[in-house]
Scaffold this active site. Structure first.
Site, PDB file in Angstrom:
ATOM      1  N   GLU A  89       0.816  -1.204   0.000  1.00 45.56           N
ATOM      2  CA  GLU A  89       0.000   0.000   0.000  1.00 45.56           C
ATOM      3  C   GLU A  89       0.857   1.264   0.000  1.00 45.56           C
ATOM      4  O   GLU A  89       1.997   1.245   0.466  1.00 45.56           O
ATOM      5  CB  GLU A  89      -0.898   0.005   1.235  1.00 45.56           C
ATOM      6  CG  GLU A  89      -1.967  -1.050   1.137  1.00 45.56           C
ATOM      7  CD  GLU A  89      -2.793  -1.174   2.407  1.00 45.56           C
ATOM      8  OE1 GLU A  89      -4.006  -1.299   2.277  1.00 45.56           O
ATOM      9  OE2 GLU A  89      -2.223  -1.136   3.494  1.00 45.56           O
ATOM     10  N   CYS A 102       3.569   8.420   0.831  1.00 46.49           N
ATOM     11  CA  CYS A 102       4.276   7.531   1.747  1.00 46.49           C
ATOM     12  C   CYS A 102       4.313   6.167   1.060  1.00 46.49           C
ATOM     13  O   CYS A 102       3.259   5.566   0.821  1.00 46.49           O
ATOM     14  CB  CYS A 102       3.505   7.474   3.070  1.00 46.49           C
ATOM     15  SG  CYS A 102       4.169   6.266   4.217  1.00 46.49           S
ATOM     16  N   CYS A 109       7.028  -6.941   7.184  1.00 45.68           N
ATOM     17  CA  CYS A 109       8.168  -6.327   7.860  1.00 45.68           C
ATOM     18  C   CYS A 109       8.611  -7.244   8.999  1.00 45.68           C
ATOM     19  O   CYS A 109       7.779  -7.787   9.723  1.00 45.68           O
ATOM     20  CB  CYS A 109       7.777  -4.966   8.424  1.00 45.68           C
ATOM     21  SG  CYS A 109       9.134  -4.141   9.273  1.00 45.68           S
ATOM     22  N   CYS A 113       7.583  -4.233  15.498  1.00 47.80           N
ATOM     23  CA  CYS A 113       7.164  -3.215  16.466  1.00 47.80           C
ATOM     24  C   CYS A 113       5.755  -3.586  16.936  1.00 47.80           C
ATOM     25  O   CYS A 113       4.874  -3.837  16.123  1.00 47.80           O
ATOM     26  CB  CYS A 113       7.181  -1.825  15.831  1.00 47.80           C
ATOM     27  SG  CYS A 113       8.785  -1.400  15.152  1.00 47.80           S
ATOM     28  N   CYS A 116       2.409  -1.901  15.727  1.00 49.03           N
ATOM     29  CA  CYS A 116       2.294  -1.647  14.292  1.00 49.03           C
ATOM     30  C   CYS A 116       1.550  -2.762  13.567  1.00 49.03           C
ATOM     31  O   CYS A 116       1.980  -3.912  13.584  1.00 49.03           O
ATOM     32  CB  CYS A 116       3.685  -1.465  13.681  1.00 49.03           C
ATOM     33  SG  CYS A 116       3.635  -1.289  11.906  1.00 49.03           S
ATOM     34  N   CYS A 330      -0.860   6.103  10.234  1.00 48.88           N
ATOM     35  CA  CYS A 330       0.362   5.435  10.622  1.00 48.88           C
ATOM     36  C   CYS A 330       0.077   4.146  11.394  1.00 48.88           C
ATOM     37  O   CYS A 330      -0.703   4.150  12.344  1.00 48.88           O
ATOM     38  CB  CYS A 330       1.124   6.390  11.514  1.00 48.88           C
ATOM     39  SG  CYS A 330       2.844   6.306  11.242  1.00 48.88           S
TER      40      CYS A 330
HETATM   41  S1  SF4 Z   1       6.732   0.482  12.563  1.00 46.21           S
HETATM   42 FE1  SF4 Z   1       5.901  -1.339  11.511  1.00 46.21          FE
HETATM   43  S2  SF4 Z   1       6.601  -1.173   9.368  1.00 46.21           S
HETATM   44 FE2  SF4 Z   1       7.853   0.244  10.625  1.00 46.21          FE
HETATM   45  S3  SF4 Z   1       9.661  -0.982  11.220  1.00 46.21           S
HETATM   46 FE3  SF4 Z   1       8.168  -1.239  12.882  1.00 46.21          FE
HETATM   47  S4  SF4 Z   1       7.046  -3.115  12.317  1.00 46.21           S
HETATM   48 FE4  SF4 Z   1       8.107  -2.435  10.486  1.00 46.21          FE
END
Ligand code: SF4
Length: 338
Positions: A89, A102, A109, A113, A116, A330
């Site tokens: 996306e 963005c 990923c 995190c 996220c 975000c």
């Molecule tokens: S915020 Fe989300 S996309 Fe960004 S590095 Fe951390 S896990 Fe990966």
């Protein structure tokens, strides 16, 4: 076979020279692709037929596809399907100062995190440069606009796909093509320290944003596994080096998680950590999603945090909220794509 939109200008020049052709073919091809936006070799009128034949053998001209678009007032979210069926996306935002995109840099990923949504799916693969470039080209074509700012802050950790993100940046900043100002590009990292040093040397002038989200290792370790690999002290040393070499201001992203990192003590600790640095802090009201247990800090808490930073001489903003209605905010990318 390499996709043509993955090739930086100087590599294309080398390709033509190595094939006994003229170096200026690279200028002609870049002019068609990125200035005239003619993507069909047959329509590139001043390129000789034998050159076109050779290019057809050596390059892929395929595109990723837009499969869905969601719109809110100042924001549009695009879902793309890649040629192997994976999906990513991008988010387009209108500001007073211009139009930003963005972009995503990976499918999934691996950074994990905890707050996220994008990181809930493990990394499937890195995006090739063309898959990042085409996010920009296709959105510009769809809306009939020119994008003025790029942030590499969508799905993925850009420094975990370092070489391709560097090539992407070279391609969009080439004055033979899109010619986006290097200072209009921001690359965000959750803190892969060795890559910050490399980036400082490789892309002088590109802005650096750090997903910080905590003022100390104890909290950071709980919400960002990368912190177990790279301590805050080492991260701050790398950031100071970047500022010293580039003289650029660093952005710190700080997502406000209720009861986790939003106390007055955290604000004071953050102010102490950043004192004297050429930086600003972007406080991000957390976007709750159904799969993640964190909740958004109360408005009064965010304002108190903001005030403490301000009073301690730290430049700070509270992020204007974009795209909550279309899950484009975000940490929400990819939450509902599947
Ligand atoms: S915020 Fe989300 S996309 Fe960004 S590095 Fe951390 S896990 Fe990966």
């Amino acid at each position: 076979m390499k996709n043509i939109f993955s090739v930086p200008f100087h590599d294309l020049e080398t390709y033509f020279i190595d094939n006994g052709d003229k170096a200026f073919r690279a200028t002609q091809v870049y002019d068609f692709l990125y200035k005239k936006r003619i993507f069909d070799l047959d329509k590139m009128t001043n390129i000789p037929n034998n050159t076109k034949e050779k290019m057809r053998e050596d390059f892929d001209f395929s595109f990723i596809k837009i499969i869905k678009k969601q719109e809110d007032t100042d924001v549009k979210k695009y879902l793309f399907e890649l040629t192997d069926g994976n999906r990513i996306e991008s988010v387009l935002m209108y500001h007073d100062y211009g139009i930003s995109i963005c972009v995503s840099s990976q499918v999934g990923c691996n950074m994990g995190c905890r707050f996220c949504e994008s990181g809930r799916l493990k990394k499937v693969r890195n995006l090739e440069p063309y898959e990042i470039v085409e996010q920009l080209l296709l959105i510009e074509k769809d809306l009939g606009i020119r994008i003025t700012h790029v942030v590499v802050m969508g799905i993925g950790e850009p420094f975990d796909n370092y070489d391709n993100v560097i090539d992407f940046t070279k391609i969009i900043t080439s004055n033979k093509g899109i010619d986006l100002g290097i200072r209009h590009i921001t690359i965000s990292t959750c803190g892969i320290v060795p890559k910050i040093y490399e980036f400082t040397e490789d892309l002088k002038g590109v802005n650096l944003a750090i997903s910080l989200h905590a003022p100390n290792d104890t909290i950071r370790n709980k919400i960002m596994p990368i912190s177990l690999a790279y301590k805050l002290d080492d991260l701050m040393t790398a950031i100071k080096h970047y500022i010293k070499v580039t003289n650029r201001r660093v952005t710190f992203e700080y997502v406000m998680l209720s009861g986790i990192n939003d106390s007055k003590a955290c604000a004071l600790e953050l102010a102490k950590l950043l004192k004297g640095l050429n930086c600003y802090v972007n406080l991000i009201p957390y976007n709750e999603t159904e799969n993640i247990e964190f909740t958004r800090s109360k408005k009064v808490q965010i304002l108190a945090f903001y005030d403490i930073l301000k009073k301690n001489g730290i430049e700070v903003t509270i992020r204007r909220e974009f795209g909550g209605k279309v899950d484009a905010a975000c940490g929400q990318l990819r939450a509902k794509s599947y």
